[in-house]
Design a protein around this motif. Structure first.
Motif, PDB file in Angstrom:
ATOM      1  N   PRO A  16      77.167  63.166 101.940  1.00 18.14           N
ATOM      2  CA  PRO A  16      78.519  62.698 102.263  1.00 18.14           C
ATOM      3  C   PRO A  16      78.876  62.886 103.730  1.00 18.14           C
ATOM      4  CG  PRO A  16      78.598  64.734 100.983  1.00 18.14           C
ATOM      5  CD  PRO A  16      77.181  64.251 100.932  1.00 18.14           C
ATOM      6  N   GLN A  17      78.340  63.914 104.360  1.00 17.57           N
ATOM      7  CA  GLN A  17      78.603  64.131 105.778  1.00 17.57           C
ATOM      8  C   GLN A  17      78.151  62.934 106.597  1.00 17.57           C
ATOM      9  OE1 GLN A  17      76.535  67.534 107.386  1.00 17.57           O
ATOM     10  NE2 GLN A  17      76.988  66.995 109.492  1.00 17.57           N
ATOM     11  N   PHE A  18      76.910  62.486 106.393  1.00 17.72           N
ATOM     12  CA  PHE A  18      76.384  61.375 107.177  1.00 17.72           C
ATOM     13  C   PHE A  18      76.902  60.030 106.694  1.00 17.72           C
ATOM     14  CE2 PHE A  18      73.694  64.544 108.971  1.00 17.72           C
ATOM     15  CZ  PHE A  18      73.381  64.050 110.224  1.00 17.72           C
ATOM     16  N   ALA A  19      77.276  59.938 105.423  1.00 19.10           N
ATOM     17  CA  ALA A  19      77.891  58.701 104.939  1.00 19.10           C
ATOM     18  C   ALA A  19      79.218  58.460 105.650  1.00 19.10           C
ATOM     19  CB  ALA A  19      78.092  58.768 103.429  1.00 19.10           C
ATOM     20  N   VAL A  20      80.021  59.516 105.791  1.00 13.96           N
ATOM     21  CA  VAL A  20      81.306  59.380 106.469  1.00 13.96           C
ATOM     22  C   VAL A  20      81.114  59.136 107.962  1.00 13.96           C
ATOM     23  CG1 VAL A  20      83.411  60.625 107.129  1.00 13.96           C
ATOM     24  CG2 VAL A  20      82.592  60.715 104.770  1.00 13.96           C
ATOM     25  N   LEU A  21      80.245  59.907 108.599  1.00 14.19           N
ATOM     26  CA  LEU A  21      80.050  59.785 110.036  1.00 14.19           C
ATOM     27  C   LEU A  21      79.453  58.430 110.427  1.00 14.19           C
ATOM     28  CD1 LEU A  21      78.716  63.332 110.996  1.00 14.19           C
ATOM     29  CD2 LEU A  21      81.030  62.437 111.215  1.00 14.19           C
ATOM     30  N   SER A  22      78.529  57.919 109.619  1.00 12.69           N
ATOM     31  CA  SER A  22      77.790  56.726 109.988  1.00 12.69           C
ATOM     32  C   SER A  22      78.455  55.424 109.552  1.00 12.69           C
ATOM     33  CB  SER A  22      76.368  56.781 109.394  1.00 12.69           C
ATOM     34  OG  SER A  22      75.666  57.914 109.847  1.00 12.69           O
ATOM     35  N   THR A  28      78.779  81.430  96.115  1.00 15.26           N
ATOM     36  CA  THR A  28      80.004  80.893  95.512  1.00 15.26           C
ATOM     37  C   THR A  28      80.706  79.957  96.488  1.00 15.26           C
ATOM     38  OG1 THR A  28      80.307  82.852  94.132  1.00 15.26           O
ATOM     39  CG2 THR A  28      82.243  81.488  94.528  1.00 15.26           C
ATOM     40  N   CYS A  29      80.747  80.347  97.758  1.00 14.97           N
ATOM     41  CA  CYS A  29      81.375  79.517  98.784  1.00 14.97           C
ATOM     42  C   CYS A  29      80.713  78.148  98.861  1.00 14.97           C
ATOM     43  CB  CYS A  29      81.302  80.230 100.133  1.00 14.97           C
ATOM     44  SG  CYS A  29      82.081  79.343 101.493  1.00 14.97           S
ATOM     45  N   ILE A  30      79.391  78.116  98.826  1.00 16.50           N
ATOM     46  CA  ILE A  30      78.658  76.848  98.893  1.00 16.50           C
ATOM     47  C   ILE A  30      78.977  75.994  97.678  1.00 16.50           C
ATOM     48  CG2 ILE A  30      76.349  75.824  98.853  1.00 16.50           C
ATOM     49  CD1 ILE A  30      75.454  78.383 100.437  1.00 16.50           C
ATOM     50  N   ARG A  31      79.019  76.608  96.508  1.00 18.74           N
ATOM     51  CA  ARG A  31      79.332  75.858  95.287  1.00 18.74           C
ATOM     52  C   ARG A  31      80.749  75.290  95.329  1.00 18.74           C
ATOM     53  NH1 ARG A  31      76.818  78.529  89.809  1.00 18.74           N
ATOM     54  NH2 ARG A  31      74.644  77.980  90.228  1.00 18.74           N
ATOM     55  N   VAL A  32      81.698  76.094  95.775  1.00 16.78           N
ATOM     56  CA  VAL A  32      83.092  75.626  95.830  1.00 16.78           C
ATOM     57  C   VAL A  32      83.225  74.469  96.814  1.00 16.78           C
ATOM     58  CG1 VAL A  32      85.423  76.287  96.545  1.00 16.78           C
ATOM     59  CG2 VAL A  32      84.080  77.804  95.092  1.00 16.78           C
ATOM     60  N   ILE A  33      82.575  74.578  97.972  1.00 19.36           N
ATOM     61  CA  ILE A  33      82.622  73.486  98.947  1.00 19.36           C
ATOM     62  C   ILE A  33      82.009  72.220  98.352  1.00 19.36           C
ATOM     63  CG2 ILE A  33      81.698  72.673 101.152  1.00 19.36           C
ATOM     64  CD1 ILE A  33      82.034  75.542 102.184  1.00 19.36           C
ATOM     65  N   GLY A  34      80.910  72.364  97.605  1.00 22.78           N
ATOM     66  CA  GLY A  34      80.306  71.203  96.960  1.00 22.78           C
ATOM     67  C   GLY A  34      81.266  70.518  95.997  1.00 22.78           C
ATOM     68  N   LEU A  35      81.950  71.301  95.188  1.00 23.19           N
ATOM     69  CA  LEU A  35      82.892  70.734  94.219  1.00 23.19           C
ATOM     70  C   LEU A  35      84.077  70.070  94.923  1.00 23.19           C
ATOM     71  CD1 LEU A  35      82.915  73.582  91.534  1.00 23.19           C
ATOM     72  CD2 LEU A  35      81.834  71.322  91.333  1.00 23.19           C
ATOM     73  N   LEU A  36      84.612  70.717  95.952  1.00 22.95           N
ATOM     74  CA  LEU A  36      85.748  70.143  96.666  1.00 22.95           C
ATOM     75  C   LEU A  36      85.346  68.865  97.404  1.00 22.95           C
ATOM     76  CD1 LEU A  36      87.414  73.369  98.137  1.00 22.95           C
ATOM     77  CD2 LEU A  36      88.193  71.973  96.204  1.00 22.95           C
ATOM     78  N   THR A  37      84.142  68.850  97.970  1.00 19.59           N
ATOM     79  CA  THR A  37      83.662  67.639  98.640  1.00 19.59           C
ATOM     80  C   THR A  37      83.518  66.500  97.637  1.00 19.59           C
ATOM     81  OG1 THR A  37      82.442  68.997 100.228  1.00 19.59           O
ATOM     82  CG2 THR A  37      81.842  66.675 100.089  1.00 19.59           C
ATOM     83  N   PHE A  86      78.748  57.446  95.198  1.00 22.08           N
ATOM     84  CA  PHE A  86      77.437  58.059  95.429  1.00 22.08           C
ATOM     85  C   PHE A  86      77.575  59.292  96.319  1.00 22.08           C
ATOM     86  CE2 PHE A  86      73.742  58.178  98.409  1.00 22.08           C
ATOM     87  CZ  PHE A  86      72.789  58.630  97.519  1.00 22.08           C
ATOM     88  N   ALA A  87      78.435  59.184  97.348  1.00 22.57           N
ATOM     89  CA  ALA A  87      78.669  60.320  98.240  1.00 22.57           C
ATOM     90  C   ALA A  87      79.436  61.439  97.543  1.00 22.57           C
ATOM     91  CB  ALA A  87      79.440  59.863  99.479  1.00 22.57           C
ATOM     92  N   ALA A  88      80.062  61.149  96.407  1.00 23.88           N
ATOM     93  CA  ALA A  88      80.704  62.193  95.594  1.00 23.88           C
ATOM     94  C   ALA A  88      79.719  62.830  94.622  1.00 23.88           C
ATOM     95  CB  ALA A  88      81.881  61.602  94.816  1.00 23.88           C
ATOM     96  N   LEU A  89      78.745  62.051  94.156  1.00 23.41           N
ATOM     97  CA  LEU A  89      77.776  62.566  93.183  1.00 23.41           C
ATOM     98  C   LEU A  89      76.855  63.605  93.792  1.00 23.41           C
ATOM     99  CD1 LEU A  89      76.394  62.458  90.399  1.00 23.41           C
ATOM    100  CD2 LEU A  89      75.019  60.542  91.279  1.00 23.41           C
ATOM    101  N   THR A  90      76.397  63.384  95.021  1.00 22.49           N
ATOM    102  CA  THR A  90      75.407  64.298  95.606  1.00 22.49           C
ATOM    103  C   THR A  90      75.950  65.710  95.828  1.00 22.49           C
ATOM    104  OG1 THR A  90      75.878  63.485  97.840  1.00 22.49           O
ATOM    105  CG2 THR A  90      74.066  62.430  96.630  1.00 22.49           C
ATOM    106  N   PRO A  91      77.181  65.912  96.332  1.00 27.59           N
ATOM    107  CA  PRO A  91      77.668  67.296  96.434  1.00 27.59           C
ATOM    108  C   PRO A  91      77.934  67.930  95.075  1.00 27.59           C
ATOM    109  CG  PRO A  91      79.380  65.759  97.091  1.00 27.59           C
ATOM    110  CD  PRO A  91      78.121  64.966  96.965  1.00 27.59           C
ATOM    111  N   LEU A  92      78.269  67.117  94.069  1.00 29.57           N
ATOM    112  CA  LEU A  92      78.418  67.662  92.717  1.00 29.57           C
ATOM    113  C   LEU A  92      77.079  68.197  92.224  1.00 29.57           C
ATOM    114  CD1 LEU A  92      80.244  68.097  90.251  1.00 29.57           C
ATOM    115  CD2 LEU A  92      79.616  65.781  89.502  1.00 29.57           C
TER     116      LEU A  92
END
Length: 419
Positions: free
Chosen positions: A237-243, A290-299, A385-391
């Motif tokens: 999602p980072q590169f999807a948004v940036l690109s 836990t921080c990484i997991r929470v960021i993934g869910l929020l993203t 798709f950019a939502a599925l990958t961080p999930l």
């Protein structure tokens, strides 16, 4: 050899760790200026080198591909020969290659697709040396209760250095051509190498840390791979948004570049601030996994909102994309810290190399996957798709454990650990 001589340790006190961090930031920023800046010259590059659009995509993709295929090798070499020696080797060789490109790989010298692609592939492979080696240098100087902040600061060098490249290279390429553009990037690398040669050395007593998780090489441990693969998924999602934000807003919403620039600016600057905040918070006791997991869910939630709001009023769509991009930038320092701690300082180079491999592989694949998905479906499908990958990343990331909670400050390490 002069480059590898040891500077007397008596010249460096405990506070020198901040100088080491600054050196690592400079090295990372010099590579990021090239990695992020050259793609922004795409329109000029396509015209001056007479490339087709497909050839342009191949050429620019070679930077990420070169980094992805070399990062593990550089990590292993860092563990074997030390961060100082590898940083010097990588920065000097990258600077020399860029000087060579300024001489013979410019349009006026008759360079074409094959020459340019080969040069950028090698540039990515050589420049990728900074990822693991600068991280390992930080590991040796900071205690476990400080590494989240230190590594997060180092990771802000990526958007910061990229911003310098984005600001300078298009102007240089448009006004004077690619020769001064490549020469400027070479100067960044060589100046960083000088700072490494003068200021970077191993401390007499490496900073105290929790013992690494027992087991074989980090490259043979599934938990390490899980974290690295989760990081790659979070990169999508980072590169999807940036690109593709600018393309989406232009094609689907009929909006000019100002709104897209605003979205990307919020994602980059906000993401950099979020990296530092999450690093500081985990240093104060929050669980890194836990921080990484929470960021993934929020993203995932933010990008799902972008998919649902694709044709909503523009402020809502732009806000969802900006928030998704910001969150997708927030986890880097925490993930780099956790994977290095899992491996232990002596084997951190290999683990950081694996982390870099998955991240840059995702950076290479995402710009190829999004157009294919857009051709087969629509923009909502792209953002979904950019939502599925961080999930998936939140599910794949290793479960929290007592080992991922930073150790409290130990008075015995006060010399290295004073905050």
């Amino acid at each position: 050899m002069a480059m590898t001589m040891t500077i007397p340790a008596r010249r460096f006190g405990p506070r020198h760790r901040w100088t080491v961090l600054a050196v690592g930031v400079g090295a990372q920023a010099s590579f990021s200026a090239m990695f992020s800046g050259l793609p922004v010259t795409a329109v000029v590059m396509r015209a001056d080198y007479r490339l087709s659009t497909a050839a342009l995509g191949l050429v620019l993709g070679c930077l990420g591909l070169g980094t992805a295929v070399s990062d593990i090798v550089w990590g292993l070499l860092t563990d074997r020969f030390g961060d100082r020696r590898i940083l010097l080797t990588g920065l000097v060789s990258t600077g020399a290659l860029l000087l060579g490109m300024a001489a013979v790989a410019v349009p006026s010298a008759g360079a074409g697709t094959a020459t340019l692609a080969a040069c950028l592939l090698v540039a990515g492979a050589l420049g990728g040396s900074v990822n693991g080696s600068s991280g390992r240098a930080v590991m040796t100087w900071f205690t476990d209760g400080q590494r989240g902040l230190a590594m997060s600061i180092r990771q802000t060098a990526i958007p910061a250095g990229g911003a310098v490249g984005v600001a300078l290279l298009p102007v240089l390429a448009t006004t004077w051509g690619f020769r001064p553009a490549y020469a400027t990037l070479a100067a960044f690398c060589l100046l960083s190498a000088l700072s490494v040669a003068w200021w970077l050395h191993a401390p007499d007593a490496p900073a105290a840390a929790a013992a690494p998780e027992p087991g074989p090489s980090p490259l043979r441990r599934w938990k390490v791979w899980r974290l690295a693969l989760a990081s790659g998924l979070l990169t999508v999602p980072q590169f999807a948004v940036l690109s593709f934000t600018a393309v989406f807003l232009h094609d689907a919403r009929g909006v000019g570049g100002a709104v897209a620039a605003g979205v990307v600016l919020v994602a980059q600057l906000g993401g950099g601030a979020a990296r530092i905040w999450t690093g500081r918070r985990t240093d104060r006791g929050a669980d890194r996994r836990t921080c990484i997991r929470v960021i993934g869910l929020l993203t995932a939630l933010a990008m799902a909102a972008a998919a649902v709001l694709t044709h909503a009023p523009l402020p809502l769509t732009a806000a969802a994309l900006a928030l998704g991009g910001l969150l997708a930038n927030a986890w880097h320092g925490v993930a780099y810290t956790e994977i290095a701690v899992m491996a232990g300082a002596d084997r951190a180079g290999a683990a950081l190399g694996l982390e870099g491999t998955t991240i840059f592989a995702a950076a290479f694949v995402t710009p190829l996957a999004v157009p294919a998905l857009l051709d087969a479906a629509s923009w909502p499908a792209v953002w979904a798709f950019a939502a599925l990958t961080p999930l998936l990343a939140a599910v794949l990331s290793p479960a929290p454990s007592a080992r991922s909670v930073p150790a409290h400050h130990d008075p015995a390490t006060e010399g290295h650990g004073r905050r």
